[in-house]
Write an enzyme that holds these catalytic residues in place. Structure first.
Site, mmCIF file in Angstrom:
data_model
loop_
_atom_site.group_PDB
_atom_site.id
_atom_site.type_symbol
_atom_site.label_atom_id
_atom_site.label_comp_id
_atom_site.label_asym_id
_atom_site.label_seq_id
_atom_site.Cartn_x
_atom_site.Cartn_y
_atom_site.Cartn_z
ATOM 1 N N PRO A 46 0.809 -1.211 0.000
ATOM 2 C CA PRO A 46 0.000 0.000 0.000
ATOM 3 C C PRO A 46 0.844 1.263 0.000
ATOM 4 C CG PRO A 46 0.118 -0.918 2.206
ATOM 5 C CD PRO A 46 0.859 -1.870 1.310
ATOM 6 N N ASP A 85 -2.077 2.870 2.637
ATOM 7 C CA ASP A 85 -1.443 2.949 3.938
ATOM 8 C C ASP A 85 -1.836 4.297 4.523
ATOM 9 O OD1 ASP A 85 0.148 2.540 6.100
ATOM 10 O OD2 ASP A 85 2.028 2.968 5.065
ATOM 11 N N TRP A 568 4.407 -0.246 10.491
ATOM 12 C CA TRP A 568 4.886 -1.338 9.644
ATOM 13 C C TRP A 568 4.129 -2.626 9.923
ATOM 14 C CZ3 TRP A 568 7.079 -0.356 5.404
ATOM 15 C CH2 TRP A 568 7.906 0.757 5.266
ATOM 16 N N GLN A 613 12.268 -1.228 0.895
ATOM 17 C CA GLN A 613 11.265 -1.955 1.676
ATOM 18 C C GLN A 613 11.810 -3.247 2.270
ATOM 19 O OE1 GLN A 613 8.423 -0.886 2.562
ATOM 20 N NE2 GLN A 613 8.501 0.975 1.340
ATOM 21 N N TRP A 617 8.467 -3.327 4.479
ATOM 22 C CA TRP A 617 7.336 -4.203 4.171
ATOM 23 C C TRP A 617 7.744 -5.652 3.973
ATOM 24 C CZ3 TRP A 617 4.614 -5.640 -0.760
ATOM 25 C CH2 TRP A 617 3.307 -6.065 -0.514
ATOM 26 N N LYS A 650 20.520 11.462 -6.839
ATOM 27 C CA LYS A 650 19.206 11.174 -6.315
ATOM 28 C C LYS A 650 18.246 12.294 -6.731
ATOM 29 C CE LYS A 650 17.501 9.278 -2.043
ATOM 30 N NZ LYS A 650 17.737 9.018 -0.636
ATOM 31 N N LYS A 653 13.075 17.161 -4.958
ATOM 32 C CA LYS A 653 12.411 18.411 -5.333
ATOM 33 C C LYS A 653 13.350 19.582 -5.097
ATOM 34 C CE LYS A 653 7.669 17.023 -4.657
ATOM 35 N NZ LYS A 653 7.113 16.418 -3.456
#
Length: 1113
Positions: A46, A85, A568, A613, A617, A650, A653
Site C-alpha cells: 500500500p 497505507d 509497519w 522496503q 514491508w 538522487k 524536489k
RNA sequence: GCUUGUGUAGCGUAAUUGGUUAACGCAUCCGUCUGAUACGCGGAAGAUUGGUGGUUCGAUUCCAUCCACAAGCACCA
C-alpha cells in the site's frame, strides 16, 4: 480495411486505448474470464496517498503490472486488490504542520478527536492524483475495493494477529534505550533521527575519568566519555577481550599526585608523549598536551583485566546488585578514547545489553509513584538524589545557566583526583528535528514482539523465497534476519492502530483483544462487574478506545496500554487484514478466520517494491507470516533499485532534478516510458533516468514496429488481404525466408516466456527489441518487399501476408505486459476485421483485447535452428559483400558477376546454397561460387589453437602449444587438414590433437577482394562487363523514375509512360533492359527521344539526362 | 564505522559463467540506399574493463586490498 495512420503518436494511442478499456471493462474481464482455480496471487504494497507520486512509482508499479499481465496472458487469474497505507508519522507531521501545532498541543489546543479527524481527512488528500497516475501509466489494480488500514475491519484483523502473537507468548513489555527528546517530551523513531540535519557537529566537553581499583591506593582504570553527565550512572567498565592493555606509572596532571593508570596499549600514544623514568610531578602539565609516563609496570589482555573491581566514581546512589566490575564488550575498539568504555546501562543501548549479559545492575531511583527511574528525568534534569546537580539540565535545553552541567561535573572530578584528562571534543550528535535540541538515549517502556525467537525459522523460510536480485535476499535481508532484534512495537502517538492490550493497575494481569465481538463481550462483562455503561466505540482509534475499561478475572479494572503500534505492522498484516475477519470462522476457532478469498490468495506468488522496503514491508510480511503461521507470505519478490537522474544523482524536489511522471507520460506515452525502464537495465540496478533514452525506445522499437504495421496495411488494404481460417498455407510449404522468420518468432516466444517466468523483464524486452529491429523489419520485410507489391495474389504473396501477420500478432502479445497500450492498439487493428469469424473458430484472433488473449507456448516444431544458422550466414555474407563494395566504391545498383566463398565444411555449402537467392538479390550479384581446397595453396589460411578444448588438457603447456601452433605455415595447415590429426610435442610430452582443437580461417584469396567476419570469408569478383554496366544503368534509371513518381505524388498502382533524352549509354541500357525497367516502374511505354519538359537528372559517370514521366490516362 | 551492491569508449548497456580481435545501441565524423521506415546499410574514430597485487597456461569474470559512487544499518564510549 486495416486502419492506417500518418505517423506514430503514442500518447494518442494511450488515450484511445484507455477509453476502450474503460468502456469495455477490459481489466475486469481480464480477471473474470480466467479460471478461478488457476490463480496467480499478487499483493499490492500500500502506498500512502499523503504524498505525491514520483517517477520511481512508475518504475515500481510497472514491474508489478508486467508480471501480473504476463500471468493473465498465460491463462491465470490474477486478482489485484489495491490498498492504502493511512497511518504513520508522515501523516501526523503534515497535519501538524498545517494546523501549526506540535505534538505537545494535542489534547490541549486541539482534542485528540479533532486531530485524528484531521488525519483521516488528510491521508487521502492526493488519492485522486494517485488514481490518475495509476490509470495513465496503465497499471491495472483494483481501485474500487481497496483495503484501507484505518478501517475498523482492517484494525480488528491486525488485533487478531497481535492476539495470536500474544497467546504464543511473543509479546512483552520491556525497558529499552531509545532516542528521546526531553525538549519535546517524546521518544523518537529512527526515522526521525535520520531526517536531514538531525545529526549536527557539536563541541562537547569530554572527560577521561579515573576509576579507582578496589583495595589499591592509587591505581586507576581510565575511561573516556563525551557525555560526562552519564558518569553518576556508571556501573561497569567494558574492555575488549583480545585488546592488550598496559598499566603505567605517572602523575595526575591536575593534582600532581603519583598514580598508576590502566588503558589500551594502542592508546598510550594518545595520552602520553614518551617513557621518562626520571619523570617528576612537574612534568605532568594541565591542558591538552601529552606528557610522559615513568614506565610500563604491567601488561595484560582485556580478558585478564575483566573481573577487576573498582570503586564507584560518583557515589550518589547505590545500585541494587553486583556493580562496578570490568566486563568484556564486543563493541570495544581502540579507535579513540582509552580502549575502555564507561558503561551506564540507563543511557546506552550497548551499555544496557552488555550490562544485562553480565548481570550488572543499572542505577535507578524511585519516582513519586515508587516506580524505578534513571538519574535523569524526562525533562532532561538530574533527580534530587544527585545532590550536587539536582534539578540541572544535563544538556542545553534552553536553560540560562553559567556553565553546562558537563563542565561542572568535570570540575568536580578534577578536584577529587578522579579526572585524568578533559578536552573539547568535536563530534556529530543527533538532535531532535523539531526542537533542535540534543537527543538523549533514554530508557523507555515499550511493547515488544519476541521476533528474535523466530530468527532461525525466518532465515530458514527465507531460503525458500525467490529473491530478485538474490543478493538482496541473501545479503541485505538474510544478514538482517541473522542479527534480528526484538520488534519494538510501541509508538506513543495518536493516529494509528491502538495496541489492544488492557492491563490492571499493577500490570500483573493483562488481556489482549483480538476482534470486535470479543471486545463487545468484554465490555459487557466489565459493565456488569464494574457497574458501567460503556459501549464499543464506533471507531477503534484513539481517543475513544482509551475510554474503554475492561475487567480482570478477579474483578479489577483494566486500562488500555496507551501506545499505538508501529505502522509497519499494519502493512505487514495486509495478506490477512485486506480481507477482514469472518466472524463465523472466528467463532468456530479457525486459526485463519479471514474472509474469502483468503484461502485462495495466500501466500502470494509475487510481490514487488523498492529495495528500501527490504527491512520495511518485506520484513514485516515475512515476520508476521512466520511468527503467526510458520509460512512464507510470498514466494517471489522483486526489489527494484532507485530511479536517479541522468547524472546518477538522487532525484529531489530541492535539487529540481525530479522528473514529473505526468509530464513524462504525457509527452512520451506510458509504453515508451515503461519499456525504457525495463529494457535499459535490470530493474534492481539503479536507473539513471534519461528522457533521451525514452525517445530512443520510441524511435527504435515502437517506430519500427509502427512502420512495419504501416507497410503491412498499405499492401494488405490494396490486396484486401485478411487471414482466413482453413485457407492458410502450411508453414512447411512457405518459402525459406518465411519459415525462417516464423522460426525466429517461435524462438523469441520461447525466450520471452522463459524470461518473464523467471522475473527477468530486461532480458525479455531486449529479445523483443532484437527481433523487431534486426529480424522482422530489417531483414524479413526488407527482403520481402517485392513479394507484397509485385503481381497478383498467389500462393507466394499469400504466404508473405500470413507470415508477416502472424509475426505482428505474436509480437503484440509478447510485448503486451510491458507495453499494454501499443500492443493492444496493434492487436486490435490487426484483428478488428476478422474478430467475428475468429470467434466462431475460437482462434487467437477472437479476443476483444490483447490482454484477454491467451499466449500459446512457443511451437517448437517450427523452430529450425539449421535454418536460423543459414539465414545468419546470409546476413553476414551480405554484410561482407556490401563492405567490399563500399571499399571499392561500387554502388549496390551496379550488378556484379560473382561471389567466391571458401567452404568451411561440408554443411556450410549446403546451408548457403539454400539461401543463395536471398544473398544474390540483396547484394545485387549474379552467382555464388564455392572454393574447395582442391587447389592447394590458393587460399591463404590462418590457424589458431582452440583454447577452450586445449586449455583443459594442456594446462600449463598451453603457452608453448599456442606458440607452436601460431607458427604453422601454409603447408603445415594443409597437412593437418588432410590427416585430421596432429601430434604436438611439448617438452617430452606428446599430445594427440584433432581438428576441433584448431580454428582455421581463410585469411586471403590472392587476386580477389576479400572481407572476413570471424570464420566467414567472402571474395568478390569486381570485373564489369558491358552487360553488367548496362544493367547497372538500367537500375539507375529505375531509381530516378521511381523518385519522379514519388515527387509527382502518383499512386502506387498508377501506370505511366516514360521518355528519356538521347544518349548512347542510356540507349544501350534501354535496349538491353527495357523490359526490366518497364516492369519495375509500371511503365506501359518507354522510349528514347525528346522529352516534352520532364525532369533533369544526373547519372553515374557525370551523365546528364532528362526524363519525362506521365501518368497514363 | 559496518554491511551490501555497482564501477567496461562521451553516454546507456553486453560478453555463452575462466578461453584469446572486449560486443551492441546512442552521440560524433565520412559515405550510401530506399515506392514501409528523416529508417536502414557501410565505414572511421573512440577502452590500460576504477587502481594495485594475487591465483591460473589464460582474468571483464575468481581472491585480496585500496579508491569512487549508491543504498541499508549504526553513530557509541
Amino acid at each position: 480495411m486495416y486502419k492506417s495512420y500518418k505517423q506514430l503518436n503514442l500518447p494518442e494511442i494511450d488515450q484511445e486505448i484507455l477509453q476502450f478499456w474503460e468502456n469495455e471493462k477490459i481489466f475486469d474481464r481480464s480477471i473474470q474470464e480466467r479460471d478461478p482455480e488457476k490463480t496467480y496471487v499478487f499483493y499490492e504494497g500500500p502506498p500512502s496517498a499523503n504524498g505525491l507520486p514520483g517517477i520511481h512509482h512508475v518504475m515500481a508499479r510497472a514491474i508489478k503490472d508486467i508480471f501480473c499481465r504476463f500471468h493473465t496472458l498465460q491463462g491465470e487469474r490474477v486478482d489485484r486488490k489495491g490498498g492504502w497505507d493511512t497511518h504513520g508519522l508522515p501523516i501526523e507531521l503534515s497535519v501538524e504542520k498545517e494546523l501549526g501545532i506540535t505534538k505537545d498541543d494535542i489534547g490541549k489546543k486541539i482534542s485528540v478527536d479533532e486531530y485524528n479527524q484531521k488525519c483521516r481527512e488528510t491521508v487521502m488528500r492526493y488519492k485522486d492524483i494517485w488514481d490518475d497516475l495509476t490509470r495513465k501509466m496503465g497499471y491495472w489494480v483494483d481501485l474500487d475495493n481497496p483495503y484501507i488500514t484505518y478501517e475498523n475491519s482492517y484494525i480488528e484483523s491486525v488485533w487478531f494477529l497481535l492476539q495470536r502473537l500474544h497467546r504464543k507468548g511473543l509479546m512483552y513489555k520491556g525497558y529499552t534505550i531509545q532516542p528521546f527528546s526531553p525538549a519535546a517530551g517524546t521518544g523518537l523513531s529512527s526515522h526521525e533521527l535520520n531526517m536531514p540535519g538531525a545529526y549536527k557537529e557539536i563541541r562537547d566537553t569530554s572527560a577521561v575519568a579515573q576509576f579507582k581499583v578496589k583495595d589499591t591506593d592509587n591505581e586507576y582504570i581510565v575511561a573516556w566519555t563525551t557525555t560526562p553527565w552519564t558518569l553518576p550512572s556508571n556501573t561497569a567498565l567494558a574492555v575488549g577481550k583480545k585488546i592488550p592493555y598496559v598499566k603505567v606509572s605517572t602523575f595526575n596532571r591536575y593534582t600532581q599526585e603519583p598514580i598508576f593508570v590502566t588503558l589500551a596499549k594502542d592508546r598510550l600514544n594518545a595520552y602520553f608523549s614518551e617513557a621518562k623514568p626520571d619523570m617528576t610531578a612537574a612534568d605532568a602539565v594541565p591542558g591538552n598536551k601529552p606528557y610522559p609516563y615513568i614506565e610500563i609496570v604491567a601488561e595484560m589482555t582485556g580478558a585478564e583485566l575483566a573481573g577487576t573491581r573498582y570503586e564507584q566514581l560518583m557515589p550518589y546512589v547505590k545500585p541494587e546488585g553486583d556493580a562496578f566490575r570490568v566486563i568484556v564488550g564486543d563493541f570495544v575498539s581502540t579507535e579513540d578514547g582509552t580502549g575502555i568504555v564507561h558503561i551506564a546501562p540507563t543511557f546506552g543501548a550497548d551499555d544496557m545489553r552488555v550490562a544485562k549479559e553480565n548481570d550488572i545492575p543499572a542505577l535507578l531511583v524511585k519516582d513519586e509513584f515508587d516506580n524505578p527511574m534513571p538519574l535523569v528525568d524526562r525533562q532532561g534534569k538530574f533527580v534530587a538524589e544527585v545532590t550536587d546537580f539536582a534539578g540541572r539540565y544535563v544538556k542545553d535545553y534552553g536553560q540560562k545557566e553559567d556553565r553546562p552541567t558537563d563542565v561542572d561535573i568535570v570540575i568536580k572530578l578534577k578536584e577529587e583526583n578522579k579526572l585524568f584528562h578533559s578536552e573539547k571534543y568535536l563530534h556529530s550528535y543527533p538532535h531532535c528535528w523539531r526542537t533542535d535540541r540534543p537527543v538523549l538515549y533514554y530508557p523507555l517502556d515499550s511493547w515488544f514482539v519476541r521476533a528474535s525467537d523466530y530468527k532461525e525459522r525466518m532465515s530458514e523460510l527465507n531460503k525458500t523465497i525467490n529473491w530478485k536480485p538474490t543478493s538482496t535476499g541473501e545479503g541485505r535481508f538474510g544478514k538482517w534476519l541473522e542479527n534480528l532484534q526484538d520488534w519494538n512495537l510501541s509508538r506513543s502517538r495518536f493516529w494509528g492502530i491502538p495496541l489492544p492490550i488492557w492491563r490492571t493497575e499493577d500490570g500483573k494481569q493483562e488481556l489482549c483483544i483480538g476482534s470486535i465481538p470479543e471486545l463487545t463481550r468484554e465490555v459487557e462483562k466489565a459493565n456488569k462487574a464494574l457497574g458501567l455503561n460503556q459501549e464499543v466505540p464506533k471507531d477503534l482509534h484513539r481517543p475513544y478506545i482509551d475510554d474503554v475499561v475492561l475487567v480482570s478475572e478477579d474483578g479489577q479494572a483494566m486500562k488500555r496500554e496507551l501506545d499505538l503500534i508501529d505502522v509497519w505492522f499494519d502493512s505487514g498484516s495486509m495478506p490477512y487484514a485486506q480481507w477482514g475477519l469472518d466472524y463465523e470462522k472466528l467463532a468456530a476457532g479457525d486459526e485463519q478466520p479471514f474472509n474469502a478469498p483468503f484461502g485462495q490468495s495466500y501466500p502470494a506468488n509475487f510481490i514487488a517494491e523498492g529495495v528500501d522496503q527490504t527491512r520495511g514491508w518485506f520484513y514485516t510480511l515475512h515476520a508476521i507470516a512466520v511468527m503467526a503461521y510458520d509460512t512464507v507470505s510470498f514466494k517471489n519478490v522483486v526489489s527494484n533499485g532507485l530511479v536517479l537522474d541522468k547524472n546518477g544523482q538522487k532525484m529531489s524536489k530541492r535539487l529540481g532534478n525530479a522528473a514529473d511522471p505526468f509530464k513524462t507520460l504525457e509527452q512520451y506515452g506510458a509504453d515508451a516510458t515503461r519499456w525504457y525502464m525495463m529494457a535499459n537495465s535490470d530493474p534492481w540496478d539503479n536507473l539513471k533516468f534519461d528522457l533521451e533514452g525514452i525517445e530512443e525506445v520510441r524511435r527504435k522499437l515502437f517506430g519500427t514496429l509502427f512502420n512495419t504495421y504501416s507497410f503491412f496495411t498499405l499492401y494488405a488494404n490494396i490486396d484486401k488481404w485478411q487471414p482466413q481460417a482453413g485457407q492458410s498455407i502450411p508453414v512447411a510449404d512457405r518459402p525459406e525466408i518465411d519459415r525462417w522468420v516464423i522460426s525466429k518468432l517461435n524462438s523469441l516466444s520461447k525466450e520471452v516466456q522463459e524470461q518473464f517466468s523467471a522475473y527477468e523483464p530486461t532480458r525479455a524486452c531486449r529479445a523483443v527489441e532484437r527481433f523487431v529491429d534486426e529480424h522482422l523489419s530489417n531483414w524479413y520485410v526488407r527482403l520481402c518487399r517485392r513479394r507484397f507489391w509485385k503481381g497478383e495474389m498467389n500462393a507466394d504473396k499469400q504466404a508473405a501476408y500470413e507470415t508477416l501477420y502472424e509475426c505482428l500478432v505474436t509480437t503484440a502479445q509478447l510485448m503486451s505486459p510491458v507495453a499494454p497500450f501499443f500492443s493492444d492498439w496493434l492487436y486490435r487493428n490487426l484483428t478488428e476485421g476478422v474478430k467475428d469469424d475468429a470467434k466462431k473458430e475460437g482462434s487467437r484472433l477472437q479476443f476483444d483485447s490483447v490482454h484477454l488473449s491467451l499466449l500459446e507456448p512457443a511451437n517448437e516444431s517450427l523452430i529450425d535452428l539449421g535454418l536460423e544458422e543459414r539465414m545468419d550466414y546470409a546476413q553476414r555474407i551480405s554484410s561482407l559483400v556490401l563492405s567490399i563494395r563500399k571499399k571499392d566504391m561500387i554502388r549496390v545498383r551496379q550488378p556484379l558477376q560473382k561471389i567466391l566463398l571458401p567452404v568451411l565444411d561440408a554443411g556450410f555449402e549446403r546451408q548457403v546454397e539454400e539461401v543463395k537467392d536471398l544473398i544474390l538479390a540483396e547484394v545485387n550479384v549474379k552467382e555464388i561460387a564455392y572454393l574447395r581446397d582442391d587447389e592447394e595453396g590458393f587460399l591463404k589460411k590462418r590457424i589458431k589453437p582452440n583454447f577452450k578444448t586445449l586449455g583443459k588438457r594442456l594446462g600449463k603447456n598451453m603457452k608453448a602449444a599456442a606458440q607452436a601452433i601460431n607458427q604453422f605455415n601454409q603447408d603445415d595447415i594443409a597437412a593437418l587438414e588432410k590427416s585430421g590429426t596432429y601430434t604436438l610435442v611439448v617438452g617430452d610430452e606428446n599430445f594427440e590433437l584433432t581438428m576441433e582443437d584448431f580454428e582455421i580461417t581463410t585469411e586471403d584469396i590472392p587476386g580477389w577482394k576479400v572481407a572476413t567476419d570471424g570464420s566467414l570469408t567472402v571474395a568478390l569478383d569486381l570485373t564489369l562487363t558491358d552487360l553488367l554496366e548496362d544493367e547497372g544503368m538500367a537500375r539507375e534509371l529505375v531509381n530516378r523514375i521511381q523518385n519522379i513518381r514519388k515527387d509527382k505524388n502518383f499512386e502506387v498502382m498508377d501506370r505511366i509512360t516514360v521518355v528519356i533524352s538521347e544518349d548512347p549509354t542510356i540507349a544501350r541500357a534501354v535496349t538491353n533492359f527495357g523490359d526490366l525497367i518497364k516492369g519495375e516502374v509500371l511503365a506501359d511505354e518507354l522510349s528514347i527521344g525528346t522529352p516534352n519538359g520532364g525532369e533533369a537528372i544526373e547519372l553515374p559517370g557525370e551523365l546528364q539526362a532528362t526524363i519525362e514521366v506521365n501518368k497514363r490516362s
